[in-house]
Scaffold this active site. Structure first.
Site, PDB file in Angstrom:
ATOM      1  N   GLN A   1      36.037  36.607  31.003  1.00 42.33           N
ATOM      2  CA  GLN A   1      36.094  37.675  29.992  1.00 42.33           C
ATOM      3  C   GLN A   1      35.815  37.176  28.579  1.00 42.33           C
ATOM      4  O   GLN A   1      35.506  37.961  27.693  1.00 42.33           O
ATOM      5  CB  GLN A   1      37.467  38.362  30.029  1.00 42.33           C
ATOM      6  CG  GLN A   1      37.709  39.127  31.313  1.00 42.33           C
ATOM      7  CD  GLN A   1      39.102  39.704  31.354  1.00 42.33           C
ATOM      8  OE1 GLN A   1      40.045  39.003  31.714  1.00 42.33           O
ATOM      9  NE2 GLN A   1      39.260  40.963  30.971  1.00 42.33           N
TER      10      GLN A   1
ATOM     11  N   LEU B   1      40.932  44.660  30.066  1.00 40.17           N
ATOM     12  CA  LEU B   1      40.519  44.491  28.668  1.00 40.17           C
ATOM     13  C   LEU B   1      38.995  44.543  28.533  1.00 40.17           C
ATOM     14  O   LEU B   1      38.491  44.811  27.447  1.00 40.17           O
ATOM     15  CB  LEU B   1      41.059  43.165  28.119  1.00 40.17           C
ATOM     16  CG  LEU B   1      42.596  43.086  28.057  1.00 40.17           C
ATOM     17  CD1 LEU B   1      43.045  41.675  27.692  1.00 40.17           C
ATOM     18  CD2 LEU B   1      43.152  44.103  27.061  1.00 40.17           C
TER      19      LEU B   1
ATOM     20  N   GLU C   1      42.605  38.953  38.181  1.00 40.61           N
ATOM     21  CA  GLU C   1      41.984  37.849  37.426  1.00 40.61           C
ATOM     22  C   GLU C   1      41.067  37.018  38.317  1.00 40.61           C
ATOM     23  O   GLU C   1      39.997  36.585  37.883  1.00 40.61           O
ATOM     24  CB  GLU C   1      43.037  36.945  36.794  1.00 40.61           C
ATOM     25  CG  GLU C   1      44.055  37.616  35.887  1.00 40.61           C
ATOM     26  CD  GLU C   1      43.467  38.559  34.877  1.00 40.61           C
ATOM     27  OE1 GLU C   1      42.288  38.408  34.496  1.00 40.61           O
ATOM     28  OE2 GLU C   1      44.183  39.490  34.465  1.00 40.61           O
TER      29      GLU C   1
HETATM   30  O1  GNR Z   1      46.356  43.842  30.634  1.00 40.32           O
HETATM   31  C1  GNR Z   1      46.052  44.118  31.798  1.00 40.32           C
HETATM   32  N1  GNR Z   1      46.824  44.973  32.511  1.00 40.32           N
HETATM   33  C2  GNR Z   1      46.700  45.197  33.850  1.00 40.32           C
HETATM   34  C3  GNR Z   1      47.391  46.276  34.404  1.00 40.32           C
HETATM   35  C4  GNR Z   1      47.316  46.535  35.748  1.00 40.32           C
HETATM   36  C5  GNR Z   1      46.562  45.733  36.564  1.00 40.32           C
HETATM   37  C6  GNR Z   1      45.856  44.655  36.036  1.00 40.32           C
HETATM   38  C7  GNR Z   1      45.937  44.392  34.682  1.00 40.32           C
HETATM   39  S1  GNR Z   1      45.081  43.015  34.032  1.00 40.32           S
HETATM   40  C8  GNR Z   1      44.822  43.562  32.395  1.00 40.32           C
HETATM   41  C9  GNR Z   1      44.217  42.463  31.548  1.00 40.32           C
HETATM   42  C10 GNR Z   1      42.846  42.093  32.085  1.00 40.32           C
HETATM   43  O2  GNR Z   1      41.874  42.786  31.957  1.00 40.32           O
HETATM   44  N2  GNR Z   1      42.769  41.006  32.764  1.00 40.32           N
HETATM   45  O3  GNR Z   1      41.600  40.649  33.318  1.00 40.32           O
HETATM   46 NI    NI Z   2      40.501  42.449  33.655  1.00 39.38          NI
END
Ligand code: GNR
Ligand code: NI
Length: 168
Positions: free
Chosen positions: A51, A92, A134
């Protein structure tokens, strides 16, 4: 310490497959620190190197409410998966979009920590969801890939519109 730029869907760089990390050194630790700072600032509960346009296999996670459980996963592998859970996910790199995704309820994960030491943990609930989310990023996969093509098209349109409004 520095805030890093988070790349956003449908940027093709989010589709890169990250490479195994051969050496855990100070340069990598500095990047990990910057990723925690970027994740907490966003704010988010996880951030994969992909990311921030770094195509190496590591990610940071903190699912606590008070930044008290920072976790580093270098070269993560899922050893076992059990059960199913549905969680409303966000990302994100796909800002403002939320959708239900089905994932394993319980996983056992092997990874290396910020000193390059191997460890294993059992994770369930939100931590298990976040680790799987992730690890998908490290393979170029996004949570919107689990949606139907029609829904994914709607996500693209909504993001385009959000960006037009933000630019106006
Ligand atoms: O902040 C994040 N919240 C989230 C909520 C539910 C399932 C997965 C996530 S990961 C995300 C941050 C992100 O984009 N990580 O790659
Ligand atoms: Ni993500």
């Amino acid at each position: 310490m520095a805030l890093l730029e988070i790349i956003e869907f449908p940027d093709p760089r989010l589709r890169n497959k990250a490479a195994t990390i051969e050496r855990v050194d100070d340069e990598l630790r500095a990047l990990i620190d910057d990723m925690f700072e970027t994740m907490y600032d966003a704010p988010g509960i996880g951030l994969a190197a992909t990311q921030v346009n770094v195509h190496r296999r590591f990610m940071v996670i903190d699912v606590s409410e008070d930044k008290s459980e920072p976790r580093v996963f270098i070269n993560p592998e899922i050893l076992t998966r059990e059960g199913k859970q549905v969680c409303q996910e966000g990302c994100l790199s796909v800002p403002g979009i939320y959708a239900d995704v089905t994932r394993a309820e319980r996983i056992r994960v092997r990874a290396q920590d910020r000193n390059g030491e191997a460890y294993e943990i059992d994770a369930d609930g939100l931590l298990a969801v976040c680790i799987q989310h992730e690890m998908d990023h490290l393979d170029g996969k996004l949570f919107v890939d689990y949606l139907s093509p029609l829904k994914r098209q709607m996500v693209k349109k909504k993001l385009d519109k959000q960006r037009r409004v933000a630019a106006a």
